[in-house]
Design a protein around this motif. Structure first.
Motif, mmCIF file in Angstrom:
data_model
loop_
_atom_site.group_PDB
_atom_site.id
_atom_site.type_symbol
_atom_site.label_atom_id
_atom_site.label_comp_id
_atom_site.label_asym_id
_atom_site.label_seq_id
_atom_site.Cartn_x
_atom_site.Cartn_y
_atom_site.Cartn_z
ATOM 1 N N ASP A 98 45.975 19.276 9.339
ATOM 2 C CA ASP A 98 45.224 19.972 10.375
ATOM 3 C C ASP A 98 45.265 19.189 11.688
ATOM 4 O OD1 ASP A 98 43.520 22.131 11.286
ATOM 5 O OD2 ASP A 98 41.884 20.645 11.289
ATOM 6 N N GLU A 99 45.114 17.882 11.614
ATOM 7 C CA GLU A 99 45.192 17.051 12.821
ATOM 8 C C GLU A 99 46.568 17.138 13.459
ATOM 9 O OE1 GLU A 99 43.920 13.012 12.558
ATOM 10 O OE2 GLU A 99 41.980 13.554 11.716
ATOM 11 N N LEU A 100 47.615 17.145 12.625
ATOM 12 C CA LEU A 100 48.971 17.256 13.171
ATOM 13 C C LEU A 100 49.168 18.613 13.851
ATOM 14 C CD1 LEU A 100 51.073 15.583 10.348
ATOM 15 C CD2 LEU A 100 50.593 14.682 12.629
ATOM 16 N N HIS A 101 48.630 19.668 13.265
ATOM 17 C CA HIS A 101 48.723 20.989 13.894
ATOM 18 C C HIS A 101 47.971 21.019 15.218
ATOM 19 C CE1 HIS A 101 49.770 22.556 9.750
ATOM 20 N NE2 HIS A 101 50.790 22.886 10.497
ATOM 21 N N GLN A 102 46.818 20.390 15.258
ATOM 22 C CA GLN A 102 46.055 20.331 16.506
ATOM 23 C C GLN A 102 46.802 19.524 17.559
ATOM 24 O OE1 GLN A 102 42.145 18.898 15.534
ATOM 25 N NE2 GLN A 102 41.567 20.788 14.481
ATOM 26 N N LEU A 103 47.446 18.453 17.136
ATOM 27 C CA LEU A 103 48.223 17.645 18.071
ATOM 28 C C LEU A 103 49.411 18.439 18.613
ATOM 29 C CD1 LEU A 103 48.687 14.960 19.476
ATOM 30 C CD2 LEU A 103 49.881 14.168 17.443
ATOM 31 N N LEU A 104 50.096 19.170 17.733
ATOM 32 C CA LEU A 104 51.202 20.012 18.172
ATOM 33 C C LEU A 104 50.705 21.080 19.146
ATOM 34 C CD1 LEU A 104 54.148 20.958 18.059
ATOM 35 C CD2 LEU A 104 53.521 22.324 16.062
ATOM 36 N N ASP A 105 49.579 21.686 18.841
ATOM 37 C CA ASP A 105 48.992 22.685 19.725
ATOM 38 C C ASP A 105 48.706 22.087 21.102
ATOM 39 O OD1 ASP A 105 47.539 25.376 20.108
ATOM 40 O OD2 ASP A 105 45.972 23.910 20.561
ATOM 41 N N ALA B 250 49.510 32.387 20.935
ATOM 42 C CA ALA B 250 48.608 31.639 20.064
ATOM 43 C C ALA B 250 47.994 32.547 19.019
ATOM 44 C CB ALA B 250 47.503 30.974 20.884
ATOM 45 N N ASP B 251 47.811 31.982 17.856
ATOM 46 C CA ASP B 251 47.090 32.605 16.757
ATOM 47 C C ASP B 251 46.230 31.470 16.207
ATOM 48 O OD1 ASP B 251 46.171 34.096 14.658
ATOM 49 O OD2 ASP B 251 48.021 33.935 13.495
ATOM 50 N N GLN B 252 45.145 31.202 16.874
ATOM 51 C CA GLN B 252 44.293 30.024 16.703
ATOM 52 C C GLN B 252 44.973 28.795 17.292
ATOM 53 O OE1 GLN B 252 42.954 29.579 12.692
ATOM 54 N NE2 GLN B 252 41.820 31.493 12.712
ATOM 55 N N LEU B 253 46.230 28.547 16.929
ATOM 56 C CA LEU B 253 47.020 27.464 17.517
ATOM 57 C C LEU B 253 48.238 28.083 18.183
ATOM 58 C CD1 LEU B 253 47.009 24.966 14.506
ATOM 59 C CD2 LEU B 253 45.572 24.850 16.553
ATOM 60 N N ILE B 254 48.794 27.373 19.165
ATOM 61 C CA ILE B 254 49.994 27.865 19.840
ATOM 62 C C ILE B 254 51.152 27.911 18.851
ATOM 63 C CG2 ILE B 254 51.753 27.274 21.554
ATOM 64 C CD1 ILE B 254 49.628 26.487 23.429
ATOM 65 N N ARG B 255 51.898 28.981 18.924
ATOM 66 C CA ARG B 255 53.089 29.167 18.093
ATOM 67 C C ARG B 255 54.304 29.059 19.016
ATOM 68 N NH1 ARG B 255 50.661 28.463 13.374
ATOM 69 N NH2 ARG B 255 49.056 30.008 12.988
#
Length: 122
Positions: A35-42, A104-109
């Motif tokens: 989850d942290e990695l996804h947030q960092l990518l976002d 974005a779908d909660q996070l940027i795609r």
């Protein structure tokens, strides 16, 4: 846990300009780490995709793709038969979608962004 304020000076300056700073650091589980990695990518994408778009707009070959193609004025009568509505993408539309968080779908795609960029030249 570390915040963006614990990053080296130049990174800290770059990533603290909008008040949104993700948490960096160790977590308790693989799921939390993912989850942290996804947030960092976002977070990274929010900073970088607009920069990539500016660079793309500056490329000489992008002149035709800066805005909607004036296909009727150019006499391209079969344009709508050849180019479907969902394929009719230009860099102006990409910028609007980026601004309106449509990638974005909660996070940027980022793949959604790059799919649209590819449609400009496709």
């Amino acid at each position: 846990r570390r915040s963006a304020s614990s990053l080296p000076g130049p990174l800290q300056d770059e990533y603290s300009d909008d008040g949104r700073t993700p948490d960096f650091g160790a977590s308790g589980s693989d799921e939390e780490e993912a989850d942290e990695l996804h947030q960092l990518l976002d977070f990274w994408c929010q900073k970088q995709l607009p920069r990539y778009l500016r660079r793309l707009r500056a490329v000489p070959q992008a002149t035709l793709f800066q805005g909607p193609l004036p296909w009727e004025a150019a006499g391209l009568t079969d344009y709508r038969e050849t180019i479907r509505e969902d394929m009719d993408v230009d860099l102006l539309l990409v910028g609007e979608r980026l601004q309106n968080d449509e990638y974005a779908d909660q996070l940027i795609r980022p793949n959604w962004f790059w799919d649209d960029v590819n449609r400009c030249w496709g």
